[in-house]
Write a protein that holds these residues in place. Structure first.
Motif, PDB file in Angstrom:
ATOM      1  N   ASN A 221       0.777  -1.229   0.000  1.00 55.26           N
ATOM      2  CA  ASN A 221       0.000   0.000   0.000  1.00 55.26           C
ATOM      3  C   ASN A 221       0.814   1.287   0.000  1.00 55.26           C
ATOM      4  O   ASN A 221       0.294   2.335  -0.402  1.00 55.26           O
ATOM      5  CB  ASN A 221      -0.936   0.003   1.211  1.00 55.26           C
ATOM      6  N   TYR A 222       2.072   1.222   0.443  1.00 50.85           N
ATOM      7  CA  TYR A 222       2.877   2.441   0.542  1.00 50.85           C
ATOM      8  C   TYR A 222       4.274   2.271  -0.039  1.00 50.85           C
ATOM      9  O   TYR A 222       5.202   2.987   0.344  1.00 50.85           O
ATOM     10  CB  TYR A 222       2.968   2.899   2.006  1.00 50.85           C
ATOM     11  N   GLY A 223       4.411   1.317  -0.938  1.00 47.96           N
ATOM     12  CA  GLY A 223       5.708   1.123  -1.583  1.00 47.96           C
ATOM     13  C   GLY A 223       6.791   0.644  -0.650  1.00 47.96           C
ATOM     14  O   GLY A 223       7.978   0.794  -0.935  1.00 47.96           O
ATOM     15  N   GLY A 224       6.398   0.060   0.481  1.00 52.40           N
ATOM     16  CA  GLY A 224       7.377  -0.467   1.429  1.00 52.40           C
ATOM     17  C   GLY A 224       7.980   0.568   2.350  1.00 52.40           C
ATOM     18  O   GLY A 224       8.893   0.252   3.115  1.00 52.40           O
ATOM     19  N   VAL A 225       7.485   1.798   2.316  1.00 50.94           N
ATOM     20  CA  VAL A 225       8.048   2.879   3.128  1.00 50.94           C
ATOM     21  C   VAL A 225       7.014   3.351   4.144  1.00 50.94           C
ATOM     22  O   VAL A 225       5.876   3.662   3.790  1.00 50.94           O
ATOM     23  CB  VAL A 225       8.487   4.064   2.244  1.00 50.94           C
ATOM     24  N   TYR A 226       7.430   3.429   5.393  1.00 50.04           N
ATOM     25  CA  TYR A 226       6.556   3.979   6.439  1.00 50.04           C
ATOM     26  C   TYR A 226       6.603   5.498   6.336  1.00 50.04           C
ATOM     27  O   TYR A 226       7.285   6.186   7.094  1.00 50.04           O
ATOM     28  CB  TYR A 226       7.021   3.497   7.812  1.00 50.04           C
ATOM     29  N   ASN A 227       5.855   6.008   5.369  1.00 52.33           N
ATOM     30  CA  ASN A 227       5.962   7.424   5.011  1.00 52.33           C
ATOM     31  C   ASN A 227       4.904   8.267   5.730  1.00 52.33           C
ATOM     32  O   ASN A 227       4.151   7.778   6.569  1.00 52.33           O
ATOM     33  CB  ASN A 227       5.873   7.592   3.496  1.00 52.33           C
ATOM     34  N   SER A 228       4.844   9.533   5.367  1.00 53.46           N
ATOM     35  CA  SER A 228       3.914  10.443   6.044  1.00 53.46           C
ATOM     36  C   SER A 228       2.458  10.120   5.717  1.00 53.46           C
ATOM     37  O   SER A 228       1.570  10.389   6.537  1.00 53.46           O
ATOM     38  CB  SER A 228       4.238  11.896   5.684  1.00 53.46           C
ATOM     39  N   GLN A 229       2.196   9.530   4.553  1.00 53.41           N
ATOM     40  CA  GLN A 229       0.820   9.136   4.238  1.00 53.41           C
ATOM     41  C   GLN A 229       0.367   8.008   5.171  1.00 53.41           C
ATOM     42  O   GLN A 229      -0.763   8.008   5.673  1.00 53.41           O
ATOM     43  CB  GLN A 229       0.701   8.691   2.778  1.00 53.41           C
ATOM     44  N   PHE A 230       1.249   7.054   5.398  1.00 55.37           N
ATOM     45  CA  PHE A 230       0.958   5.975   6.340  1.00 55.37           C
ATOM     46  C   PHE A 230       0.782   6.532   7.753  1.00 55.37           C
ATOM     47  O   PHE A 230      -0.195   6.232   8.449  1.00 55.37           O
ATOM     48  CB  PHE A 230       2.086   4.944   6.317  1.00 55.37           C
ATOM     49  N   HIS A 231       1.723   7.363   8.183  1.00 59.28           N
ATOM     50  CA  HIS A 231       1.683   7.864   9.552  1.00 59.28           C
ATOM     51  C   HIS A 231       0.497   8.796   9.803  1.00 59.28           C
ATOM     52  O   HIS A 231      -0.012   8.872  10.929  1.00 59.28           O
ATOM     53  CB  HIS A 231       3.004   8.565   9.894  1.00 59.28           C
ATOM     54  N   ALA A 232       0.026   9.483   8.772  1.00 60.94           N
ATOM     55  CA  ALA A 232      -1.148  10.341   8.954  1.00 60.94           C
ATOM     56  C   ALA A 232      -2.339   9.510   9.420  1.00 60.94           C
ATOM     57  O   ALA A 232      -3.124   9.954  10.284  1.00 60.94           O
ATOM     58  CB  ALA A 232      -1.483  11.066   7.651  1.00 60.94           C
ATOM     59  N   LYS A 233      -2.479   8.310   8.879  1.00 62.13           N
ATOM     60  CA  LYS A 233      -3.588   7.441   9.282  1.00 62.13           C
ATOM     61  C   LYS A 233      -3.378   6.901  10.699  1.00 62.13           C
ATOM     62  O   LYS A 233      -4.329   6.765  11.474  1.00 62.13           O
ATOM     63  CB  LYS A 233      -3.728   6.281   8.290  1.00 62.13           C
ATOM     64  N   VAL A 234      -2.134   6.576  11.040  1.00 61.60           N
ATOM     65  CA  VAL A 234      -1.838   6.100  12.388  1.00 61.60           C
ATOM     66  C   VAL A 234      -2.085   7.206  13.408  1.00 61.60           C
ATOM     67  O   VAL A 234      -2.716   7.005  14.448  1.00 61.60           O
ATOM     68  CB  VAL A 234      -0.382   5.607  12.487  1.00 61.60           C
ATOM     69  N   PHE A 235      -1.589   8.413  13.111  1.00 62.87           N
ATOM     70  CA  PHE A 235      -1.746   9.531  14.042  1.00 62.87           C
ATOM     71  C   PHE A 235      -3.214   9.897  14.241  1.00 62.87           C
ATOM     72  O   PHE A 235      -3.642  10.218  15.348  1.00 62.87           O
ATOM     73  CB  PHE A 235      -0.965  10.749  13.539  1.00 62.87           C
ATOM     74  N   GLU A 236      -3.983   9.861  13.155  1.00 66.46           N
ATOM     75  CA  GLU A 236      -5.411  10.156  13.276  1.00 66.46           C
ATOM     76  C   GLU A 236      -6.091   9.152  14.194  1.00 66.46           C
ATOM     77  O   GLU A 236      -6.915   9.525  15.045  1.00 66.46           O
ATOM     78  CB  GLU A 236      -6.082  10.148  11.895  1.00 66.46           C
ATOM     79  N   PRO A 248       7.841   4.729  16.520  1.00 69.25           N
ATOM     80  CA  PRO A 248       7.708   4.251  15.134  1.00 69.25           C
ATOM     81  C   PRO A 248       8.379   2.898  14.914  1.00 69.25           C
ATOM     82  O   PRO A 248       9.168   2.423  15.737  1.00 69.25           O
ATOM     83  CB  PRO A 248       8.418   5.347  14.332  1.00 69.25           C
ATOM     84  N   ALA A 249       8.051   2.285  13.785  1.00 70.06           N
ATOM     85  CA  ALA A 249       8.648   1.008  13.397  1.00 70.06           C
ATOM     86  C   ALA A 249      10.163   1.138  13.326  1.00 70.06           C
ATOM     87  O   ALA A 249      10.701   2.192  12.986  1.00 70.06           O
ATOM     88  CB  ALA A 249       8.087   0.564  12.055  1.00 70.06           C
ATOM     89  N   MET A 250      10.878   0.059  13.620  1.00 73.95           N
ATOM     90  CA  MET A 250      12.329   0.165  13.743  1.00 73.95           C
ATOM     91  C   MET A 250      13.132  -0.845  12.933  1.00 73.95           C
ATOM     92  O   MET A 250      14.290  -0.599  12.609  1.00 73.95           O
ATOM     93  CB  MET A 250      12.747   0.004  15.208  1.00 73.95           C
ATOM     94  N   TRP A 251      12.563  -2.003  12.578  1.00 75.88           N
ATOM     95  CA  TRP A 251      13.397  -3.064  12.032  1.00 75.88           C
ATOM     96  C   TRP A 251      13.922  -2.781  10.633  1.00 75.88           C
ATOM     97  O   TRP A 251      15.033  -3.173  10.294  1.00 75.88           O
ATOM     98  CB  TRP A 251      12.634  -4.389  12.050  1.00 75.88           C
ATOM     99  N   ALA A 252      13.148  -2.152   9.801  1.00 75.48           N
ATOM    100  CA  ALA A 252      13.610  -1.895   8.432  1.00 75.48           C
ATOM    101  C   ALA A 252      13.282  -0.466   8.018  1.00 75.48           C
ATOM    102  O   ALA A 252      13.087  -0.195   6.839  1.00 75.48           O
ATOM    103  CB  ALA A 252      12.979  -2.892   7.475  1.00 75.48           C
ATOM    104  N   SER A 253      13.195   0.446   8.985  1.00 71.65           N
ATOM    105  CA  SER A 253      12.788   1.798   8.647  1.00 71.65           C
ATOM    106  C   SER A 253      13.449   2.814   9.568  1.00 71.65           C
ATOM    107  O   SER A 253      13.908   2.478  10.662  1.00 71.65           O
ATOM    108  CB  SER A 253      11.254   1.935   8.730  1.00 71.65           C
ATOM    109  N   LYS A 254      13.476   4.052   9.083  1.00 73.99           N
ATOM    110  CA  LYS A 254      14.047   5.179   9.828  1.00 73.99           C
ATOM    111  C   LYS A 254      13.052   6.332   9.730  1.00 73.99           C
ATOM    112  O   LYS A 254      12.953   6.986   8.689  1.00 73.99           O
ATOM    113  CB  LYS A 254      15.411   5.568   9.248  1.00 73.99           C
ATOM    114  N   PHE A 255      12.315   6.565  10.798  1.00 72.00           N
ATOM    115  CA  PHE A 255      11.181   7.479  10.796  1.00 72.00           C
ATOM    116  C   PHE A 255      11.512   8.831  10.172  1.00 72.00           C
ATOM    117  O   PHE A 255      10.836   9.295   9.246  1.00 72.00           O
ATOM    118  CB  PHE A 255      10.674   7.665  12.225  1.00 72.00           C
ATOM    119  N   HIS A 256      12.545   9.494  10.640  1.00 65.52           N
ATOM    120  CA  HIS A 256      12.864  10.842  10.168  1.00 65.52           C
ATOM    121  C   HIS A 256      13.561  10.847   8.805  1.00 65.52           C
ATOM    122  O   HIS A 256      13.463  11.828   8.066  1.00 65.52           O
ATOM    123  CB  HIS A 256      13.744  11.562  11.186  1.00 65.52           C
TER     124      HIS A 256
END
Length: 427
Positions: A221-236, A248-256
């Protein structure tokens, strides 16, 4: 009201269950004496949010306008001024108390308070609180309006989402496909409703990226990236549930790093960012310098931590302190004494970066997870201003809670609890 517990954190690996929020009613679905009709088929409110208020408040207001459409079929709209409202159904939402951290004051709400039309004294100076009431002739051209006032930016956001949930939109409408409850008409009840402050100051989740569930879904759904579109739904979701804190997720991602919009989005929406028990000073595990060893690489680790503090210094953060081994493991070289040295360095960085002489008002957290509990049990002295986050044993059993001698610590305490766990258990 003092906070009973400072932090509660749930670790989600899979989707959770739907839990409704208990609350006094301020919305009705049938007409009774004293109510104000807010919406129905062909009718929806104009939601007034001052342009000087926090951007996240306006964002929540737009969600509420859309939620009216989900329930009645007619969407509301958001405006930033009280001009031209004659004949409109009006909701006025805004933040009452100015704060450099938590949001701007709404001049519209201020004018209502100054004119004696709205009483905000019951939320003054309180954390994440709100009050709502029907007010007669609040502004020119409006006979009655529903007023939503927050003590800070999240207080206002919670007031807005409180209306959303009451009219029939579940916080889980998107994540769990909970259908909105349809109603032909919506009414605001007379009287004043006040809510807050919460008994737990920071409430949130660690949404880990374990395979195959969430990782594969994000790939699809997000091209494999925990991006701002994904996080907008989580934050809401968090805000609709009146949570405020996120690891935030940590194993294969870097939030900032993965999306430069992630950090600003959290600040805009009102989410307090943290990092997991193995990621100090607002930096991701995958940003770590090598070797990840305090004994042999102390100077580079201090720079790593300084860079994290510098990057997030202007945002709301609960700073994760301490240190573990690389990749969610115990460190082969750390002991209780050297971990105190880590604390000293981290707190020195925070003082200089944030420009403060005391960290009593700066949220800091040390998670007593797995082997880390052994350091504390051995008599390690933890600075009073650091929150001790007690953990379960990965099987649902809390290892320990504060004892009487720890009850008056400045940093207080919290709980980190796994809803589901994937990996080796605590031994």
């Amino acid at each position: 009201m003092e906070f009973i517990t400072l932090i509660t954190l749930l670790c989600f690996f899979l989707s959770g269950t739907t839990i409704a929020i208990g609350q006094p009613a301020s919305i009705a679905f049938s007409e009774t004496e004293g109510v104000l009709k807010l919406g129905g088929t062909g009718q929806a409110p104009t939601i007034v949010i001052d342009s000087k208020d926090w951007a996240g408040v306006t964002r929540a207001g737009n969600d509420l306008a859309n939620d009216f459409g989900l329930v009645t079929g007619t969407k509301g709209k958001v405006v930033s001024s009280t001009s031209g409202l004659s004949g409109a159904v009006v909701i006025i939402a805004g933040t009452r108390v100015p704060s450099t951290l938590y949001g701007s004051t709404s001049p519209i709400i201020d004018s209502l308070v100054s004119a004696g039309k709205f009483d905000a004294s019951n939320i003054k100076g309180k954390w994440e609180s709100f009050s709502s009431a029907l007010v007669e002739k609040p502004v020119e051209g409006v006979d009655r309006a529903l007023i939503l006032a927050g003590s800070d930016k999240r207080g206002t956001i919670y007031a807005i989402y409180d209306v959303s949930e009451q009219i029939g939109v579940s916080p889980w409408y998107w994540w769990a496909d909970v259908p909105p409850k349809k109603h032909p008409a919506l009414y605001a009840l007379p009287g004043t409703k006040t809510q807050g402050p919460p008994s737990i100051k920071y409430r949130g989740l660690f949404i880990n990226d374990e395979q195959p569930a969430l990782t594969n879904w994000v790939k699809s759904n997000y091209g494999g990236v925990y991006n701002s579109q994904f996080h907008a739904k989580v934050f809401e979701l968090l805000l609709r549930l009146r949570a405020n804190y996120f690891w935030p997720a940590m194993w294969a991602s870097k939030f900032h790093v993965d999306d430069s919009k992630n950090g600003p989005l959290a600040e805009e929406m009102g989410i307090v960012m943290g990092t997991s028990h193995t990621e100090p000073m607002a930096r991701a595990d995958k940003e770590k310098v090598k070797p990840w060893d305090w004994k042999s690489n102390q100077n580079n680790l201090k720079k790593y931590m300084q860079d994290g503090a510098t990057r997030s210094k202007n945002w709301e953060v609960v700073w994760t302190l301490g240190m573990r081994g690389d990749g969610d493991t115990g460190s082969p070289t750390l002991d209780a004494k050297s971990l105190v040295d880590v604390f000293t360095a981290q707190q020195s960085i925070l003082k200089s970066t944030l420009g403060v002489s005391s960290l009593n008002a700066v949220p800091q957290m040390w998670c007593v997870y797995k082997e880390v509990g052994g350091y504390y049990q051995a008599g390690m002295k933890v600075p009073e201003d650091i929150t001790i986050l007690w953990s379960d044993d990965n099987s649902g059993n809390i290892q320990r809670l504060p004892i009487p001698s720890e009850a008056n610590r400045i940093g207080n305490a919290g709980v980190y609890f796994h809803l589901d766990y994937v990996g080796s258990l605590l031994k």
